[in-house]
Structure formats: C-alpha cells, structure tokens
Design an enzyme around this catalytic site. Structure first.
Site, short mmCIF file in Angstrom:
data_model
loop_
_atom_site.label_atom_id
_atom_site.label_comp_id
_atom_site.label_asym_id
_atom_site.label_seq_id
_atom_site.Cartn_x
_atom_site.Cartn_y
_atom_site.Cartn_z
N GLY A 20 0.80 -1.22 0.00
CA GLY A 20 0.00 0.00 0.00
C GLY A 20 0.83 1.27 0.00
N GLY A 24 0.81 9.85 -0.89
CA GLY A 24 -0.15 10.51 0.01
C GLY A 24 -0.52 9.66 1.21
N GLY A 27 1.94 4.23 3.78
CA GLY A 27 2.87 3.30 3.14
C GLY A 27 3.90 4.01 2.28
N SER A 149 -4.87 -0.02 14.37
CA SER A 149 -5.54 1.29 14.51
C SER A 149 -6.14 1.37 15.90
CB SER A 149 -6.65 1.39 13.47
OG SER A 149 -7.52 2.46 13.77
N TYR A 175 -14.68 -2.83 10.37
CA TYR A 175 -13.33 -2.23 10.29
C TYR A 175 -12.61 -2.42 11.62
CZ TYR A 175 -9.50 1.11 9.87
OH TYR A 175 -8.24 1.68 9.84
N1 LIG Z 1 -4.84 7.34 8.16
C1 LIG Z 1 -5.16 7.08 9.42
O1 LIG Z 1 -5.50 7.97 10.21
C2 LIG Z 1 -5.11 5.67 9.92
C3 LIG Z 1 -5.50 5.44 11.24
C4 LIG Z 1 -5.41 4.17 11.75
C5 LIG Z 1 -4.92 3.14 10.97
N2 LIG Z 1 -4.55 3.37 9.68
C6 LIG Z 1 -4.05 2.23 8.90
O2 LIG Z 1 -2.93 2.64 8.14
C7 LIG Z 1 -2.82 1.83 6.96
C8 LIG Z 1 -2.55 2.72 5.76
O3 LIG Z 1 -3.67 3.54 5.52
P1 LIG Z 1 -3.60 5.02 4.92
O4 LIG Z 1 -4.20 5.90 5.94
O5 LIG Z 1 -2.27 5.33 4.38
O6 LIG Z 1 -4.67 4.88 3.74
P2 LIG Z 1 -4.61 5.16 2.17
O7 LIG Z 1 -4.01 6.48 1.89
O8 LIG Z 1 -6.02 4.91 1.69
O9 LIG Z 1 -3.63 4.01 1.66
C9 LIG Z 1 -4.05 2.67 1.68
C10 LIG Z 1 -3.16 1.86 0.78
O10 LIG Z 1 -3.66 0.51 0.78
C11 LIG Z 1 -3.78 0.10 -0.57
N3 LIG Z 1 -4.80 -0.93 -0.76
C12 LIG Z 1 -6.12 -0.85 -0.50
N4 LIG Z 1 -6.73 -1.98 -0.86
C13 LIG Z 1 -5.77 -2.80 -1.35
C14 LIG Z 1 -5.79 -4.10 -1.92
N5 LIG Z 1 -6.91 -4.81 -2.06
N6 LIG Z 1 -4.63 -4.64 -2.34
C15 LIG Z 1 -3.46 -3.95 -2.22
N7 LIG Z 1 -3.39 -2.69 -1.72
C16 LIG Z 1 -4.54 -2.14 -1.30
C17 LIG Z 1 -4.14 1.36 -1.33
O11 LIG Z 1 -3.92 1.17 -2.72
P3 LIG Z 1 -4.75 2.03 -3.83
O12 LIG Z 1 -4.24 3.42 -3.73
O13 LIG Z 1 -4.39 1.33 -5.09
O14 LIG Z 1 -6.19 1.91 -3.44
C18 LIG Z 1 -3.17 2.33 -0.67
O15 LIG Z 1 -1.89 2.19 -1.22
C19 LIG Z 1 -4.12 1.03 6.90
O16 LIG Z 1 -3.87 -0.29 7.34
C20 LIG Z 1 -5.05 1.72 7.88
O17 LIG Z 1 -6.00 0.85 8.47
C21 LIG Z 1 -4.64 4.61 9.15
#
Ligand SMILES: NC(=O)c1ccc[n+]([C@@H]2O[C@H](COP(=O)([O-])OP(=O)(O)OC[C@H]3O[C@@H](n4cnc5c(N)ncnc54)[C@H](OP(=O)(O)O)[C@@H]3O)[C@@H](O)[C@H]2O)c1
Length: 306
Positions: A20, A24, A27, A149, A175
C-alpha cells in the site's frame, strides 16, 4: 527516548516489502524513509500506475533509491499467491510492512467469497506473510510490522466466526474487527515464531489520525472529484501529516524492540506526535482468540504455517 527518523540508522544491504505505498498514504512515507536510509524497497500494491507514481516520487527525493515493484491485490488470494511467487526473486527479506488497508467500505464479497475489509486487511496479509516467511527467515533477522488502529477498540468481539457466513454488516464494526485481527495476528505470530525458534520478529503499530486517502477511499470509493477533495482536505485539517503517521510503523520496523511490541503516537489520545510503545484493548491480548483466529485464517487461505 524520543524517537525520530534520524534514529532509523543505516539500512544498506536490507530488503523491505511495503504494501500500500500509494502517494499521500502512510505506506508511501514508510517506503520513502526506508529507501532514504539505504534499504532496497519493494513497493507492493494493486494499481501498477500508482506503484510507478510512488517510485517516481520517491526517486525525486532519494535519487539513489533502490526500488522494486510487486503487483498484489490483497483482497484476492490468488493475486497474493502470484505476488509471493514473484517476490521470490527479491531473495532474503529483512522487513515486511503490512500497511495496505481499507476502512469502512460498503459491503462487498471478494472473488474468494470473503467480506472485503476482512479479506484486504487481514486474510490477504496473513497469506502474504506466511508465503514470505521463508525469505524473512533467510535474512537471519526478519521483521513483520502490521498496521493496526485505535479503531481496534471499536470491536466488541474478535472475528472468529465462519468468514464466509452471511451476517448483518456494519462497516465500522467490521473495520474495528479487522484492526483487532491485525493485533491478534501480530501477537500469535510472535508467539509461534519464538516457539519455532525462527529469527523473525512480529510487531504492530498504529498511526494515530493521519491525513491520508483512507477516509475518502472508504466513503467515496476513490480520490477523484470535488467531494473527495473536500473530504481529503477535512481529514488533513484535523489530522497529523501522512509522514508523521508513518513514524510508529518505522519505529516498529527499525528500533531495537522485542517481538510483540505495539507502537503508536505519544500525543494526547495517541492521535498524533512522536511514537512510543503503547498498550492495546484487553480483547487483543486474549490468547484463545489469537489462536482461534490463526486457525480460522489458515483454513480460510489454505496455508498452515509457520
Ligand atoms: N490514516 C489514518 O488515520 C489511519 C488510522 C489508523 C490506521 N490506519 C491504517 O494505516 C494503513 C494505511 O492507511 P492510509 O491511511 O495510508 O490509507 P490510504 O491512503 O487509503 O492508503 C491505503 C493503501 O492501501 C492500498 N490498498 C487498499 N486496498 C488494497 C488491496 N486490495 N490490495 C493492495 N493494496 C490495497 C491502497 O492502494 P490504492 O491506492 O491502489 O487503493 C493504498 O496504497 C491502513 O492499514 C489503515 O487501516 C490509518
């Protein structure tokens, strides 16, 4: 100890896989910092054009970055198997960051008949980790970091039932259960690795609240359009940066910590700030639930390991 990215140290000679890595997101910043410190990084995601964009953006900041690309749709078990096979060419792995995830999406069943949040956030990473284990062992000092999370606290119970059964769907409850599953998996994996005497650690991290595309992807199905821009801007206004959101995972990935450690932001409510070791909800420490989720996961993905 106040951890910062200056503490990451020299990662030359190490290979990491980060799922991922879309620009932005958390990851992306994880991969960027690992590459900046000399690691070879395999960017693992489902959208080839986004992997290219991430590689380009990392190279713009780190011209010496050694990057690879791995196409994987974590919601599709056959795609995970194909990606793991392709990852064989990477050789020994020092780090796998299970970062990719989706949040509170509408109900969808995957090609494997699983609910899509559980498939993407837990079963896909469970299978990927299992299939990459030999390479993590081969490095002599492997590490698995799984992103959970604070939302794991929303779960009232662990997701231990038949994952293909039909039941009432609440997108936030599920979730929360996927993020609880991330912790149950982390701790059970750590125990099994130690029992087997394998040189791999399993840790978890959570980013607090970070301004990424997670909310807009979950609520609107993508990042295009005016509504998405407004929701993205609102998230950025209330949250810490995506770069800061990557710190807990980076600390878990690189600091001298024992397996089973959980890292999160140290600020009020663990929403933001410098990372530190944090606690979990009691449910995440339920060893019976850890073991039962492991067994259910093995049966679901068709792989018994370690
Ligand atoms: N942001 C927060 O405040 C927050 C809080 C708590 C936990 N988290 C955790 O942090 C992690 C990263 O999230 P983020 O906030 O950076 O979200 P994000 O910006 O939406 O990034 C999510 C990443 O996961 C990828 N992804 C989604 N579905 C997928 C699939 N089926 N196969 C492969 N890749 C997939 C997306 O790829 P595409 O771009 O191609 O869709 C994207 O690269 C997640 O596990 C989330 O639960 C985030």
């Amino acid at each position: 100890m106040t951890w910062s990215t200056d503490d990451i140290g020299d990662l030359r000679g190490r290979t990491a896989v980060v799922t991922g890595p879309t620009v932005g997101g958390i990851g992306f910043h994880t991969a960027l910092e690992l590459a900046r410190h000399g690691a070879r990084v395999a960017l693992a995601g489902r959208t080839p054009a986004k992997l290219d964009a991430a590689a380009e953006a990392i190279t713009a900041q780190v011209p010496y970055a050694a990057l690879e690309s791995l196409v994987v749709d974590l919601s599709d078990l056959s795609s995970v198997r194909a990606a793991a096979e392709a990852a064989g060419a990477l050789g020994p792995l020092h780090l796998l960051v299970n970062n990719a995830g989706i949040m509170a999406t509408p109900f969808r069943r995957t090609v494997d008949g699983l609910e899509s949040q559980m498939a993407t956030n837990h079963f896909g990473p469970f299978l990927l980790t299992g299939l990459l284990l030999d390479q993590l062992v081969a490095s002599g000092a492997g590490r698995v970091v799984t992103l959970s999370s604070q939302a794991h606290r929303l779960a009232r119970s662990a997701p231990l039932g038949d994952p293909r059964a039909r039941r009432r769907y609440s997108r936030w409850r599920v979730y929360g259960q996927t993020k609880l599953a991330n912790l149950l998996f982390t701790f059970e994996l750590d125990r099994r690795l130690r029992r087997a005497g394998l040189p791999v650690l399993s840790l978890a991290a959570h980013p607090g609240l970070a301004g990424t595309h997670l909310a807009v992807n979950g609520q609107l199905g993508g990042t295009e359009g005016r509504r998405a821009a407004i929701l993205d801007a609102a998230m950025k206004a209330i949250a810490q940066s995506a770069a800061a959101g990557a710190w807990p995972g980076l600390m878990a990935a690189t600091a001298d910590l024992p397996g089973g450690t959980y890292v999160g932001p140290g600020g009020p409510g663990q929403a933001s700030g410098r990372p530190r070791v944090v606690g979990t909800a009691p449910l995440a420490r339920d060893e019976m639930a850890q073991r039962r989720l492991w067994e259910t996961s093995e049966a679901t993905v068709g792989l018994s390991w370690p």
